[in-house]
Design a protein around this motif. Structure first.
Motif, short mmCIF file in Angstrom:
data_model
loop_
_atom_site.label_atom_id
_atom_site.label_comp_id
_atom_site.label_asym_id
_atom_site.label_seq_id
_atom_site.Cartn_x
_atom_site.Cartn_y
_atom_site.Cartn_z
N SER A 37 -3.80 5.53 -0.82
CA SER A 37 -5.15 5.10 -0.46
C SER A 37 -6.17 6.16 -0.87
O SER A 37 -5.87 7.36 -0.87
CB SER A 37 -5.25 4.83 1.04
N SER A 72 -8.41 8.39 7.09
CA SER A 72 -7.15 8.53 6.36
C SER A 72 -6.06 9.09 7.27
O SER A 72 -4.90 8.69 7.17
CB SER A 72 -7.35 9.45 5.14
N ALA A 81 -2.51 9.59 1.33
CA ALA A 81 -3.94 9.32 1.28
C ALA A 81 -4.69 10.45 0.60
O ALA A 81 -4.27 11.61 0.63
CB ALA A 81 -4.48 9.10 2.70
N ILE A 127 0.85 -1.21 0.00
CA ILE A 127 0.00 0.00 0.00
C ILE A 127 0.88 1.24 0.00
O ILE A 127 1.72 1.42 0.88
CB ILE A 127 -0.93 0.01 1.23
N LEU A 161 -5.36 1.09 -2.50
CA LEU A 161 -6.28 0.81 -1.41
C LEU A 161 -7.50 1.70 -1.55
O LEU A 161 -7.36 2.92 -1.68
CB LEU A 161 -5.62 1.06 -0.05
N HIS A 162 -8.67 1.11 -1.55
CA HIS A 162 -9.93 1.84 -1.48
C HIS A 162 -10.58 1.58 -0.14
O HIS A 162 -10.70 0.42 0.29
CB HIS A 162 -10.88 1.40 -2.59
N ASP A 167 -10.01 7.24 0.20
CA ASP A 167 -11.11 7.13 1.15
C ASP A 167 -12.35 7.69 0.47
O ASP A 167 -12.51 8.91 0.34
CB ASP A 167 -10.76 7.92 2.41
#
Length: 324
Positions: A157, A168, A180, A154, A223-224, A159
């Motif tokens: 990301s 986050s 993030a 990761i 990453l979700h 969010d």
């Protein structure tokens, strides 16, 4: 309580089930002409309360407590006790939801037909909603981030519908190498930017303005995160979001649903079943069972679906997009 009262007084559901014996949930839907989503929430709630018991092949039967106190003809019938409460406005709203599936206005005011999402265009309401979600997230966030410790690879990301970005922030605190982003529509996006700047996270957590339902999701993320988002939306909408995440995620990327989940066999926990009633009343969604999330994620193409309890009846459902 209002949903329970509607089931006892307006439907006399327990008397009907008691006369029929074990019944299929589909037969309840047909007999009382109920909305399938609302009925699913009702049945899970009644099972979690210990009034119904689930049986094989999507059937339910009366639990002893209901047979004793909520069935016509029982010497200990207490339905009249609930009858005097049935004129409460909330009972009428729950009955409407059961029969039509329509959500009530968030304020429940007679002259206000706006749902919570419609009201977010108002800056002052948006600030109140973000503050509400942020206060919860500041408590839940660290444990949420810790639950992702074993996710590898990761670096970025996203969010999705992340409000203030509080989750986050918790993630980058625990994993400083991660950068993030929060995807939010206006005016929530601006509220999030202000909060992130005030807290000193602006260089590690950015905000992308956008509507998660409008077009493809941003690409370039491994990453979700959906945190307390999917419970607001219908099955078709949730499936659409999961498909959009699958399309946008990097190969080998992860998806995490952080929420209050119903257990796999849909018998509780009671606190989540009660929360699901609130979601059914005021949104298009409900609290999803981990088994339902497993099915929807798998249907979208994700693999290695797993579930982990976190804190305060919250949990994460984690899955991965295949690397190739």
């Amino acid at each position: 309580m209002d949903l329970l009262i509607a089931a006892i007084v307006e439907l006399d559901l327990f008397t009907w089930i008691g006369r029929k014996g074990p019944v299929r949930v589909a037969d309840i839907e047909k007999e009382f002409r109920l909305n399938s989503r609302a009925l699913d929430v009702l049945i899970t709630y009644l099972v979690a309360l210990g009034l119904l018991e689930r049986g094989p092949e999507a059937t339910v039967r009366l639990a002893p407590l209901a047979a004793e106190h909520l069935v016509a003809g029982s010497p200990w019938d207490m339905r009249a006790y609930f009858d005097v409460l049935s004129e409460r406005p909330g009972c009428a709203e729950m009955l409407t939801a059961l029969r039509s599936g329509r959500t009530s206005s968030w304020s429940s005011a007679p002259d206000d037909n706006r749902d919570w999402s419609d009201r977010l265009v108002d800056q002052s309401w948006a600030r109140r909603v973000v503050a509400s979600m942020d206060s919860r997230g500041r408590f839940l966030g660290p444990e949420f981030a810790a639950a992702l410790d074993d996710l590898t690879g990761i670096s970025r990301s996203l969010d999705i519908g992340g409000d203030s970005g509080v989750y986050s922030c918790a993630l980058v605190d625990r994993r400083p190498e991660v950068r993030a982003s929060v995807l939010e529509r206006s005016p929530v996006d601006q509220v999030a930017r202000e909060l992130l700047a005030e807290r000193g996270y602006a260089d590690r957590v950015s905000v992308i303005t956008g509507d998660m339902f409008a077009g493809p999701l941003p690409t370039g993320f491994d990453l979700h995160i959906y945190s307390h988002v999917l419970h607001d939306w219908s099955e078709d909408q949730v499936r659409g979001l999961l498909a959009a995440s699958y399309a946008a995620l990097e190969p080998g990327g992860w998806i995490v649903d952080h929420d209050a989940h119903i257990n796999a066999d849909k018998t509780g926990p009671l606190s989540v079943a009660e929360y699901s009633v609130t979601m059914m009343h005021g949104t298009e969604g409900k609290c999803w069972a981990v088994s339902e999330m497993d099915t929807m994620l798998t249907d979208a193409g994700f693999v290695d679906v797993r579930y982990l309890d976190v804190i305060s009846d919250r949990s994460v459902v984690i899955a991965r997009k295949p690397a190739s």
